[in-house]
Design an enzyme around this catalytic site. Structure first.
Site, short mmCIF file in Angstrom:
data_model
loop_
_atom_site.label_atom_id
_atom_site.label_comp_id
_atom_site.label_asym_id
_atom_site.label_seq_id
_atom_site.Cartn_x
_atom_site.Cartn_y
_atom_site.Cartn_z
N LYS A 173 17.59 -5.19 29.47
CA LYS A 173 17.78 -6.70 29.04
C LYS A 173 16.25 -7.23 28.83
O LYS A 173 15.65 -7.43 29.88
CB LYS A 173 18.48 -7.61 29.84
CG LYS A 173 19.40 -8.63 29.62
CD LYS A 173 18.70 -10.08 29.42
CE LYS A 173 17.72 -10.54 29.99
NZ LYS A 173 16.85 -11.66 29.35
N GLU A 248 8.38 -5.40 39.98
CA GLU A 248 6.87 -5.68 39.84
C GLU A 248 7.05 -7.25 39.64
O GLU A 248 7.42 -7.65 38.45
CB GLU A 248 6.53 -4.99 38.42
CG GLU A 248 6.76 -3.58 38.67
CD GLU A 248 5.68 -2.91 39.63
OE1 GLU A 248 5.01 -3.44 40.15
OE2 GLU A 248 6.16 -1.59 40.09
N CYS A 282 0.34 -10.42 34.88
CA CYS A 282 0.45 -10.46 36.34
C CYS A 282 -0.76 -10.11 37.38
O CYS A 282 -0.95 -10.46 38.41
CB CYS A 282 1.67 -9.56 36.99
SG CYS A 282 1.61 -8.06 36.36
N GLU A 383 0.77 -19.00 41.21
CA GLU A 383 0.56 -18.01 39.87
C GLU A 383 0.59 -19.09 38.74
O GLU A 383 1.69 -19.57 38.57
CB GLU A 383 1.36 -17.00 39.73
CG GLU A 383 1.05 -16.08 38.47
CD GLU A 383 2.13 -14.71 38.34
OE1 GLU A 383 3.42 -15.00 38.75
OE2 GLU A 383 1.62 -13.68 38.17
P1 ADP Z 1 8.97 -14.86 33.36
O1 ADP Z 1 8.19 -16.01 34.17
O2 ADP Z 1 7.81 -13.91 33.02
O3 ADP Z 1 9.55 -15.32 32.19
P2 ADP Z 1 11.34 -14.03 34.65
O4 ADP Z 1 11.60 -13.67 35.93
O5 ADP Z 1 12.04 -15.45 34.37
O6 ADP Z 1 10.10 -14.06 34.59
O7 ADP Z 1 11.86 -13.28 33.52
C1 ADP Z 1 11.50 -12.08 33.32
C2 ADP Z 1 13.12 -11.18 33.00
O8 ADP Z 1 14.00 -11.59 34.07
C3 ADP Z 1 13.37 -11.80 31.54
O9 ADP Z 1 14.22 -10.77 30.83
C4 ADP Z 1 14.54 -13.00 32.05
O10 ADP Z 1 15.46 -13.31 30.89
C5 ADP Z 1 15.37 -12.29 33.12
N1 ADP Z 1 15.61 -12.97 34.14
C6 ADP Z 1 15.60 -14.26 34.45
N2 ADP Z 1 16.41 -14.97 35.28
C7 ADP Z 1 17.23 -13.98 35.64
C8 ADP Z 1 18.35 -13.81 36.72
N3 ADP Z 1 18.63 -14.86 37.29
N4 ADP Z 1 19.09 -12.58 36.54
C9 ADP Z 1 18.64 -11.49 35.93
N5 ADP Z 1 17.47 -11.64 34.91
C10 ADP Z 1 16.84 -12.64 34.74
#
Ligand code: ADP
Length: 488
Positions: A173, A248, A282, A383
């Site tokens: 995903k 990570e 990161c 961050e």
């Molecule tokens: P960033 O701040 O780098 O966008 P996120 O943690 O929001 O970091 O997103 C990283 C990945 O995690 C993306 O693919 C996002 O769609 C997915 N993501 C965000 N929220 C959730 C969640 N509650 N469960 C699973 N995946 C998630």
């Protein structure tokens, strides 16, 4: 027509809403993408579970899996310019950087192929004469790979290659804003001969689709790169299911300039460490500690170098910083700069968005240096994920180490010095997963990568990175006529 998603070897329109991939440089539409629904998630995972159990995959030999990964590497490399361009269109990083990411993805696939061919199961030493023990490594099953928008191709291959080499199936995903490369990777793995069902790429919202993938009972490992809040949420899901994770997460990495540093090299290294990728990394070296004896001299040079950096269209040669990924993110970066000012910080350079002329349509932010803050300020603790460097002065090593470690994060650190003894001492004292001495943002695929503290759990890369997608089974073989006391 909207782009199709990849469900267990079939290209199909996802049954969810259509979303757009936008070019951060000018907001033009790269593509419309269909997204997955919960039904699509269930179908992909159920088929993945059937696929990894197929004897033809379960019993495939390491060199047969390696052959697929070698082909993946060759295809990626042959298409480097095109893939770099696609990646740049999705997240706005300059082409020089995305080219590097594409080449590193090819190298990862090749390394994992070679490593998986040379990995052995273990015969444990015979402790008793009446049995022999063997420890074999087996796949975990269906792996959820959830990836962020900042370096998609590199982080995606870093998960797909070892997970597949280990005999699993993967449901990927990608971040919804940057899903184009993931879909292209599905085509590449397909062309390289990966059997149907072993890979799905589901485009969709993290909180809905990512969450549903992680929660699915057939998913047996979560490999995630992204923010700490999401990582913690996924760790809760994994704890409930008693499955393993590789997480990570974020960082607020300190870079340290010791009194004997080569000022010119260090200043350029510090600028690269924070401002490449416009700080959207990161591992960005976002907190700088300079020894008081060269503070003024160093800062003057760093500001000069920063003035010389070109912010511009990511497809133009010679550009150092492209746009930020989108306007919402730019607003968040700017809020931190305003917060820094309210905390007593002085903006030495930058501190604003570029909004006129060629910059008007993109989310461009100037490289920014802030002084006058204390390490406990919110701007020094959280961050920002943008081109913002906070600079602090230090006098003694103990105090420096205490401040550098005074962070919830522990991803990486940089040290600039001519003394390797001092560098070693400080490197060992820092609570971080990676230390760069007289360099920054260098990577070797054979060196494990991951964070201490809130920066993550587990390590990717290296041979252990492949083993992290496997579980061990011990098998005992009785060797004599009386296998147990009761058989006398
Ligand atoms: P960033 O701040 O780098 O966008 P996120 O943690 O929001 O970091 O997103 C990283 C990945 O995690 C993306 O693919 C996002 O769609 C997915 N993501 C965000 N929220 C959730 C969640 N509650 N469960 C699973 N995946 C998630």
């Amino acid at each position: 027509m909207a782009k199709e998603i990849y469900i267990a070897g079939e290209w199909r329109l996802g049954r969810g809403a259509v979303i757009q991939s936008l070019f951060p440089a000018d907001q033009s539409v790269n593509a419309e993408l269909s997204t997955a629904t919960l039904e699509d998630v269930n179908e992909a995972i159920e088929k993945a579970d059937q696929a990894w159990r197929q004897p033809s995959w379960r019993n495939s030999l390491p060199h047969e899996r390696a052959r697929i990964l070698y082909k993946v590497a060759d295809i990626i490399e042959a298409r480097v310019d095109e893939l770099a361009k696609l990646q740049t269109r999705d997240n706005g990083k300059p082409l020089t950087e995305t080219r590097g990411l594409v080449m590193s993805a090819a190298a990862t696939a090749r390394y994992v192929a070679a490593a998986c061919e040379t990995m052995n199961d273990e015969l444990t030493t015979q402790r008793a004469p009446d049995f022999m023990t063997m420890s074999v490594h087996e796949p975990v099953g269906v792996v959820a790979a959830i990836t962020p928008w900042n370096s998609p191709i590199a982080s995606e291959v870093q998960k797909l290659a070892p997970a597949l080499a280990a005999g699993n199936a993967v449901v990927l995903k990608p971040a919804e804003a940057t899903s184009l490369i993931a879909l292209e990777l599905a085509k590449i793995f397909e062309e390289a001969g990966l059997p149907k069902g072993l890979l799905s790429v589901l485009v969709g919202r993290g909180s809905v689709i990512g969450d549903a993938i992680a929660q699915h009972p057939l998913v047996r490992k979560i490999s995630f790169t992204g923010g700490t809040t999401t990582g913690r949420h996924l760790a809760h899901i994994a704890a409930d299911k008693l499955i393993t994770t590789s997480l990570e997460l974020g960082g607020k990495s300190p870079t340290i300039v010791l009194p004997d540093a080569d000022v010119e090299l260090a200043a350029k290294g510090v600028a690269y460490g924070i401002f490449s990728s416009a700080g959207q990394a990161c591992i960005a070296g976002s907190r700088l500690f300079i020894h008081s004896s060269l503070y003024d001299q160093f800062l003057t040079r760093l500001v000069e170098i920063t003035k010389g950096l070109r912010v511009g269209h990511p497809e133009q040669a010679g550009v150092h910083l492209g746009p930020l990924v989108n306007d919402k993110h730019l607003q968040s970066v700017d809020r931190y700069v305003q917060l820094a000012k309210s905390e007593g910080g002085q903006v030495l350079i930058g501190g604003e968005a570029l909004t006129t002329g060629d910059y008007a349509k993109g989310s461009y932010y100037l490289p920014t240096i802030i002084t006058g803050l204390n390490n406990s300020a919110q701007t020094c603790q959280e961050e920002i994920f943008g081109p913002v460097l906070v600079v602090m002065k230090y006098d003694n090593e103990q105090d420096l180490i205490a401040q550098a470690n005074d962070s919830c994060f522990g991803l990486a650190a940089g040290i600039w010095t001519e003394s390797y003894r001092k560098a070693w001492r400080i490197a060992r004292a820092l609570e971080v997963g990676t230390v760069w001495i007289n360099t920054y943002k260098k990577f070797s695929i054979s060196a494990p990568f991951g964070g201490f503290k809130d920066s993550g759990i587990g390590r990717e890369k290296g041979r252990l990175g492949i083993l992290s997608y496997m579980q061990q089974k011990s098998i005992y073989m009785g060797l004599n006529e009386q296998p147990n006391p009761w058989c006398d």
